[in-house]
Write an enzyme that holds these catalytic residues in place. Structure first.
Site, PDB file in Angstrom:
ATOM      1  N   ASP A 186      -7.603  10.622 -43.732  1.00 56.29           N
ATOM      2  CA  ASP A 186      -6.694   9.478 -43.637  1.00 56.29           C
ATOM      3  C   ASP A 186      -7.453   8.187 -43.328  1.00 56.29           C
ATOM      4  O   ASP A 186      -7.128   7.117 -43.844  1.00 56.29           O
ATOM      5  CB  ASP A 186      -5.616   9.731 -42.567  1.00 56.29           C
ATOM      6  CG  ASP A 186      -4.637  10.814 -43.003  1.00 56.29           C
ATOM      7  OD1 ASP A 186      -4.766  11.296 -44.150  1.00 56.29           O
ATOM      8  OD2 ASP A 186      -3.763  11.191 -42.205  1.00 56.29           O
ATOM      9  N   GLY A 209     -10.893  18.209 -39.055  1.00 57.23           N
ATOM     10  CA  GLY A 209      -9.544  18.560 -39.482  1.00 57.23           C
ATOM     11  C   GLY A 209      -9.180  17.949 -40.822  1.00 57.23           C
ATOM     12  O   GLY A 209      -9.938  17.180 -41.397  1.00 57.23           O
ATOM     13  N   SER A 210      -7.980  18.294 -41.261  1.00 52.44           N
ATOM     14  CA  SER A 210      -7.572  17.889 -42.604  1.00 52.44           C
ATOM     15  C   SER A 210      -7.005  16.475 -42.624  1.00 52.44           C
ATOM     16  O   SER A 210      -6.737  15.931 -43.685  1.00 52.44           O
ATOM     17  CB  SER A 210      -6.520  18.854 -43.133  1.00 52.44           C
ATOM     18  OG  SER A 210      -5.368  18.759 -42.322  1.00 52.44           O
ATOM     19  N   CYS A 211      -6.805  15.875 -41.445  1.00 51.72           N
ATOM     20  CA  CYS A 211      -6.119  14.573 -41.435  1.00 51.72           C
ATOM     21  C   CYS A 211      -6.989  13.385 -41.051  1.00 51.72           C
ATOM     22  O   CYS A 211      -7.120  12.440 -41.828  1.00 51.72           O
ATOM     23  CB  CYS A 211      -4.931  14.627 -40.489  1.00 51.72           C
ATOM     24  SG  CYS A 211      -3.625  15.670 -41.101  1.00 51.72           S
ATOM     25  N   PHE A 212      -7.565  13.416 -39.843  1.00 55.37           N
ATOM     26  CA  PHE A 212      -8.255  12.218 -39.360  1.00 55.37           C
ATOM     27  C   PHE A 212      -9.312  11.697 -40.340  1.00 55.37           C
ATOM     28  O   PHE A 212      -9.262  10.529 -40.746  1.00 55.37           O
ATOM     29  CB  PHE A 212      -8.889  12.468 -37.986  1.00 55.37           C
ATOM     30  CG  PHE A 212      -7.924  12.450 -36.823  1.00 55.37           C
ATOM     31  CD1 PHE A 212      -6.562  12.277 -37.028  1.00 55.37           C
ATOM     32  CD2 PHE A 212      -8.381  12.610 -35.523  1.00 55.37           C
ATOM     33  CE1 PHE A 212      -5.671  12.266 -35.979  1.00 55.37           C
ATOM     34  CE2 PHE A 212      -7.508  12.594 -34.445  1.00 55.37           C
ATOM     35  CZ  PHE A 212      -6.150  12.426 -34.671  1.00 55.37           C
TER      36      PHE A 212
END
Ligand code: UDX
Length: 463
Positions: free
Chosen positions: A275, A269-272
């Site tokens: 980030d 995904g684009s976050c985990f």
């Protein structure tokens, strides 16, 4: 109250249609003209359940205006949210170019605006960015003082893809990182109007703490996933032990909780991934080695190889074998393949000489852009199985859960299933070769399973 939002990505576009739905007048600013045009003709640039319908409503009601005119939007609103992307740089840190230019553009208009205006950072930014980067940008371009004529706050966004609209209307909490109390009061008042009767807990703190909350939350959830994947790999080595049974029993302890304890091919995904890398880079810059976070990332990378290893173990060698990959999106109900573990798994299998045939109910277009001619594409799950030597379940789409043992037996050359998402009942799949993440051999009786699932459902852990 009129709102402007800079950036029509996941956060910006979803917020825009949700705010418009609640009666706010919204200006959505998108500098990419093609993307803005697409949105104007009611075509969301990404797939999200319910978004198309809400976009239609918002445009038809006249509550949402999509443009690239920053001046008009800032002059015509009281609050501007910055929701532009913060992509990863090669060292894991984040690129603040878009945040910087948004702050500068907003500031230029604030120079000529007489009334008080609040600027809220919603993009995910590393701790200190709002105070040390956004504030000076706003002040130098507007010639005004933050905390006096201009308000500034940081409000992290916790929405999940696939339930973005629901998460926007019903967030578990609202975190307001305020530069000063007037900024915080203005934002809190907007949040209260937005949520009406259903106000979530609102936590107020300084902007840097709010920035940490976002990273710490994602790092914790990702660590929970890597933790259970590590336990799954241990379970696979012990006869009769099943990680699903272990996670169910652990999850009933409410200090642990069952959510994010699903072992699988690893998180994407684009976050985990982004980030975590940013938090690691930030921490190192401060002279602290964040060993747990580094391990979380490393375990995740290795998990994709582990899936390829399971396939190899079943087939001996994958060279010239046809592997059916079911699921390409990083999770179900999205077409998003950013950092999807499917990419790592497919690349690994191809490196070892396998022929990959893939299917995903939503991500085929993205897959074609990514893999081009390197893999084969099927137009349905059952066609994907056709002639395959092994099938790998990578994303837990409902459509795949409906496949039964006979579908695999009928379609495949050799019916071997590697279930990384644990969507099938191991007992039912005993009649073919069934390998699964976190399972040496099924340890559940049906009666055990029924009782545990009932209890988990009553606690709200299962759908
Ligand atoms: C995440 C956070 O949940 C959200 O709060 C934040 O705002 C953005 O990042 P999202 O990226 O949409 O949201 O996906 P999420 O549902 O959290 O899943 C992330 C990844 O972890 C997926 O690849 C998913 O398959 C994986 N995952 C999740 C597991 O492998 N096991 C689990 O138990 C849960």
């Amino acid at each position: 109250l009129r709102i402007s939002i800079v950036g029509a990505g996941y956060v910006g576009l979803t917020s825009a249609v949700c705010y418009a739905d609640r009666g706010f007048n919204v200006y959505l600013l998108e500098s990419d003209r093609a993307k803005a045009q697409q949105i104007k003709v009611e075509e969301p640039p990404f797939y999200e359940a319910g978004l198309r319908e809400m976009l239609h409503e918002a445009l038809a009601s006249g509550k949402l205006e999509v443009s690239s005119d920053v001046k008009k939007a800032v002059l015509g609103s009281e609050i501007t949210f910055i929701a532009v992307g913060t992509p990863s740089l090669s060292d894991g840190s984040i690129d603040l170019t878009h945040v910087g230019s948004a702050a500068k553009d907003i500031g230029k208009t604030l120079k000529i605006k007489g009334d008080y205006h609040l600027v809220v950072v919603r993009s995910t930014v590393t701790p200190g960015t709002t105070l040390n980067f956004v504030k000076p940008s706003l002040e130098s371009s507007s010639g005004k003082r933050v905390g006096v004529e201009v308000g500034l706050a940081m409000q992290p966004e916790f929405l999940k893809e696939g339930s973005a609209i629901q998460d926007t209307f019903n967030p578990s909490r609202v975190v307001i990182g305020e530069y000063d109390s007037k900024s915080g009061d203005t934002l809190e008042s907007f949040c209260r109007k937005l949520h009406g009767e259903n106000v979530p807990p609102i936590l107020r703190m300084n902007p840097t703490s709010a920035e940490v909350v976002k990273y710490a939350s994602n790092a914790f959830l990702a660590t929970k996933v890597s933790f259970i994947n590590q336990i799954a790999n241990i379970c696979e080595k012990v006869e009769g032990v099943d990680v699903v049974k272990v996670a169910d029993a652990m999850g009933l302890d409410d200090r642990i909780g069952r959510k994010f304890l699903n072992a699988g091919p690893g998180f994407g995904g684009s976050c985990f991934p982004k980030d975590l890398k940013a938090l690691v880079a930030f921490s190192r810059e401060l002279g602290y080695e964040p060993k747990l976070l580094e391990a979380t990332l490393r375990i995740n990378e290795e998990q994709a190889n582990h899936v390829a290893e399971l396939v190899r173990e079943e087939l001996g060698s994958v060279k010239e074998k046809k592997i059916a990959v079911l699921g390409l999106a990083f999770k179900p109900d999205t077409d998003d393949m950013r950092e999807s573990q499917s990419i790592r798994i497919i690349n690994r299998l191809m490196e070892e000489g396998a022929e990959v045939q893939a299917y995903d109910p939503a991500a085929m277009k993205n897959a074609r852009e990514l893999f081009g001619e390197k893999i084969l594409y099927a137009d349905s799950a059952t066609n994907c199985l056709s002639g395959a030597d092994c099938a790998v379940i990578v994303t837990e789409w409902d459509e795949f859960k409906k496949l039964n043992v006979e579908d695999f037996k009928r379609k495949m050359r050799t019916p071997i299933v590697v279930d990384t998402r644990r969507i099938y009942n191991p007992q039912e799949f005993r009649s073919l070769r069934y390998r699964a993440v976190g399972l040496k051999e099924s340890a559940y009786t049906d009666e055990d399973e029924r009782k545990v699932k009932e209890r988990l459902r009553s606690l709200g852990y299962l759908g």
